[in-house]
Design a protein around this motif. Structure first.
Motif, PDB file in Angstrom:
ATOM      1  N   MET A  73      27.641  59.071   4.336  1.00 45.61           N
ATOM      2  CA  MET A  73      27.697  59.440   5.750  1.00 45.61           C
ATOM      3  C   MET A  73      27.148  60.848   5.921  1.00 45.61           C
ATOM      4  SD  MET A  73      29.107  56.891   7.456  1.00 45.61           S
ATOM      5  CE  MET A  73      30.100  57.353   8.863  1.00 45.61           C
ATOM      6  N   PRO A  74      26.389  61.098   6.976  1.00 40.35           N
ATOM      7  CA  PRO A  74      25.836  62.449   7.186  1.00 40.35           C
ATOM      8  C   PRO A  74      26.938  63.469   7.415  1.00 40.35           C
ATOM      9  CG  PRO A  74      25.516  61.081   9.120  1.00 40.35           C
ATOM     10  CD  PRO A  74      26.005  60.167   8.044  1.00 40.35           C
ATOM     11  N   GLU A  75      26.608  64.734   7.173  1.00 38.95           N
ATOM     12  CA  GLU A  75      27.600  65.801   7.289  1.00 38.95           C
ATOM     13  C   GLU A  75      28.275  65.807   8.656  1.00 38.95           C
ATOM     14  OE1 GLU A  75      28.898  67.937   5.088  1.00 38.95           O
ATOM     15  OE2 GLU A  75      27.790  66.767   3.606  1.00 38.95           O
ATOM     16  N   GLU A  76      27.474  65.580   9.708  1.00 43.60           N
ATOM     17  CA  GLU A  76      28.040  65.631  11.053  1.00 43.60           C
ATOM     18  C   GLU A  76      28.979  64.463  11.336  1.00 43.60           C
ATOM     19  OE1 GLU A  76      23.671  64.257  11.515  1.00 43.60           O
ATOM     20  OE2 GLU A  76      24.880  65.528  10.210  1.00 43.60           O
ATOM     21  N   ALA A  77      28.979  63.467  10.422  1.00 39.88           N
ATOM     22  CA  ALA A  77      29.849  62.307  10.601  1.00 39.88           C
ATOM     23  C   ALA A  77      31.030  62.310   9.638  1.00 39.88           C
ATOM     24  CB  ALA A  77      29.041  61.026  10.423  1.00 39.88           C
ATOM     25  N   LYS A  78      31.192  63.381   8.856  1.00 42.54           N
ATOM     26  CA  LYS A  78      32.288  63.438   7.893  1.00 42.54           C
ATOM     27  C   LYS A  78      33.640  63.333   8.589  1.00 42.54           C
ATOM     28  CE  LYS A  78      30.033  63.823   4.012  1.00 42.54           C
ATOM     29  NZ  LYS A  78      30.086  62.735   3.018  1.00 42.54           N
ATOM     30  N   LYS A  79      33.756  63.981   9.730  1.00 42.45           N
ATOM     31  CA  LYS A  79      35.010  63.918  10.473  1.00 42.45           C
ATOM     32  C   LYS A  79      35.264  62.493  10.951  1.00 42.45           C
ATOM     33  CE  LYS A  79      37.543  66.000  14.323  1.00 42.45           C
ATOM     34  NZ  LYS A  79      37.488  66.950  15.464  1.00 42.45           N
ATOM     35  N   VAL A  80      34.174  61.802  11.312  1.00 44.63           N
ATOM     36  CA  VAL A  80      34.280  60.406  11.728  1.00 44.63           C
ATOM     37  C   VAL A  80      34.857  59.582  10.584  1.00 44.63           C
ATOM     38  CG1 VAL A  80      32.982  58.386  12.486  1.00 44.63           C
ATOM     39  CG2 VAL A  80      32.316  60.653  13.277  1.00 44.63           C
ATOM     40  N   GLU A  81      34.262  59.756   9.417  1.00 38.19           N
ATOM     41  CA  GLU A  81      34.694  58.995   8.249  1.00 38.19           C
ATOM     42  C   GLU A  81      36.157  59.274   7.932  1.00 38.19           C
ATOM     43  OE1 GLU A  81      33.527  58.360   3.516  1.00 38.19           O
ATOM     44  OE2 GLU A  81      32.313  59.666   4.793  1.00 38.19           O
ATOM     45  N   SER A  82      36.515  60.542   7.912  1.00 38.65           N
ATOM     46  CA  SER A  82      37.891  60.922   7.606  1.00 38.65           C
ATOM     47  C   SER A  82      38.877  60.315   8.595  1.00 38.65           C
ATOM     48  CB  SER A  82      38.008  62.449   7.602  1.00 38.65           C
ATOM     49  OG  SER A  82      39.343  62.846   7.378  1.00 38.65           O
ATOM     50  N   THR A  83      38.528  60.377   9.872  1.00 37.53           N
ATOM     51  CA  THR A  83      39.418  59.848  10.913  1.00 37.53           C
ATOM     52  C   THR A  83      39.579  58.341  10.785  1.00 37.53           C
ATOM     53  OG1 THR A  83      38.798  61.594  12.466  1.00 37.53           O
ATOM     54  CG2 THR A  83      39.754  59.593  13.402  1.00 37.53           C
ATOM     55  N   LEU A  84      38.473  57.636  10.578  1.00 38.71           N
ATOM     56  CA  LEU A  84      38.536  56.181  10.467  1.00 38.71           C
ATOM     57  C   LEU A  84      39.328  55.739   9.239  1.00 38.71           C
ATOM     58  CD1 LEU A  84      34.905  55.183  11.534  1.00 38.71           C
ATOM     59  CD2 LEU A  84      37.008  54.947  12.858  1.00 38.71           C
ATOM     60  N   ARG A  85      39.140  56.449   8.135  1.00 39.24           N
ATOM     61  CA  ARG A  85      39.884  56.087   6.934  1.00 39.24           C
ATOM     62  C   ARG A  85      41.385  56.351   7.126  1.00 39.24           C
ATOM     63  NH1 ARG A  85      36.660  54.545   2.901  1.00 39.24           N
ATOM     64  NH2 ARG A  85      34.508  55.312   2.785  1.00 39.24           N
ATOM     65  N   SER A  86      41.700  57.411   7.842  1.00 38.23           N
ATOM     66  CA  SER A  86      43.103  57.759   8.055  1.00 38.23           C
ATOM     67  C   SER A  86      43.834  56.754   8.939  1.00 38.23           C
ATOM     68  CB  SER A  86      43.211  59.163   8.667  1.00 38.23           C
ATOM     69  OG  SER A  86      42.769  59.167  10.013  1.00 38.23           O
ATOM     70  N   ILE A  87      43.086  55.990   9.734  1.00 36.64           N
ATOM     71  CA  ILE A  87      43.735  54.999  10.601  1.00 36.64           C
ATOM     72  C   ILE A  87      43.493  53.573  10.099  1.00 36.64           C
ATOM     73  CG2 ILE A  87      43.654  56.482  12.644  1.00 36.64           C
ATOM     74  CD1 ILE A  87      41.208  54.972  13.608  1.00 36.64           C
ATOM     75  N   GLY A  88      43.121  53.475   8.813  1.00 36.57           N
ATOM     76  CA  GLY A  88      43.007  52.161   8.188  1.00 36.57           C
ATOM     77  C   GLY A  88      41.709  51.423   8.406  1.00 36.57           C
ATOM     78  N   LEU A  89      40.656  52.142   8.810  1.00 29.07           N
ATOM     79  CA  LEU A  89      39.366  51.504   9.045  1.00 29.07           C
ATOM     80  C   LEU A  89      38.335  51.889   7.974  1.00 29.07           C
ATOM     81  CD1 LEU A  89      39.102  51.847  12.931  1.00 29.07           C
ATOM     82  CD2 LEU A  89      39.720  49.827  11.606  1.00 29.07           C
ATOM     83  N   GLY A  90      38.829  52.157   6.758  1.00 30.15           N
ATOM     84  CA  GLY A  90      37.940  52.548   5.669  1.00 30.15           C
ATOM     85  C   GLY A  90      36.913  51.490   5.322  1.00 30.15           C
ATOM     86  N   SER A  91      37.293  50.209   5.454  1.00 34.88           N
ATOM     87  CA  SER A  91      36.362  49.135   5.104  1.00 34.88           C
ATOM     88  C   SER A  91      35.160  49.134   6.036  1.00 34.88           C
ATOM     89  CB  SER A  91      37.060  47.776   5.162  1.00 34.88           C
ATOM     90  OG  SER A  91      37.504  47.506   6.481  1.00 34.88           O
TER      91      SER A  91
END
Length: 234
Positions: A73-91
């Motif tokens: 994921m691009p740097e500007e989307a790291k927060k997106v990735e972190s947030t989604l994984r934290s709410i169970g949307l890692g897949s």
């Protein structure tokens, strides 16, 4: 035959002093190589190197399983990735990452003819400049001379590949899900990002091939090496 040509170019690319000896015919028992012969040999080595580099990346998991070039994921989307994984949307994130790499692998198949065309247009002056350059002189030549044209030619292929593997769908799913929880929506150019990272990966692999040709010590003891450059022993 390809390996032998690569070995020839190893010495052609090993230091100015050795190259100048060849150009001046100072090696015992071997005629001097003309600049045209050097340029021709260099072009062949670059063709082999680019084919090897792009071939590795266009294979299954060529990007995805290679930590050095894997598209994340691009740097500007790291927060997106972190947030989604934290709410169970890692897949969902994992699918997006996999699809980006699959698109890059698919698109990499079209890179070789683009490099070959650039090599055909290389002048003798260009070749001699690479000959006298550093470890990544050829790779830097490609970056300087072809990045814009490669990007323009590569992006449509990336866009098509992204659609083919549903990457755009996964990407949209990721940001649609994230934007439901975010105060500030995120909008990134997926095709532009994957194109940029794909070319960076290709240049990395081409650079590794170039370095291998320059540094491989085994090339110093082959019969072809002795035939082309002669022997300095009395």
């Amino acid at each position: 035959m390809k390996i032998l040509l690569a070995i020839v170019i190893f010495v052609l690319l090993t230091g100015c002093e050795t190259a100048q000896q060849v150009l001046n015919g100072m090696n015992t028992g071997t005629p001097a190589l003309s600049t045209a012969e050097i340029a021709s040999g260099l072009k062949e080595a670059l063709r082999i190197g680019t084919q090897n580099g792009t071939g590795k990346l266009s294979a299954a998991d060529g990007f995805f399983s290679n930590a050095a070039v894997k598209i994340l994921m691009p740097e500007e989307a790291k927060k997106v990735e972190s947030t989604l994984r934290s709410i169970g949307l890692g897949s969902l994130v994992d699918k997006a990452v996999l699809s980006m790499n699959r698109a890059a692998e698919d698109a990499a198949k079209s890179a070789t003819p683009i490099f070959v065309d650039a090599i055909k247009k290389m002048t003798i002056t260009d070749a001699l400049g690479i000959l006298k350059g550093g470890d990544y002189a050829a790779t830097n030549y490609f970056k300087d001379k072809t990045t814009v044209s490669l990007t323009n030619a590569f992006r449509p292929v990336i866009e098509k590949a992204l659609t083919k593997v549903d990457a755009t769908k996964y990407w949209n799913d990721v940001f649609t899900a994230y934007n439901k929880f975010a105060a500030k929506p995120v909008n990134t150019d997926l095709a532009g990002y994957v194109t940029e990272r794909s070319l960076a990966g290709i240049f990395y692999e081409v650079g590794q091939e170039e370095l291998k040709i320059r540094k491989d010590p085994a090339a110093r003891v082959t019969e072809l090496l002795k035939k082309v450059f002669g022997s300095n022993t009395p």
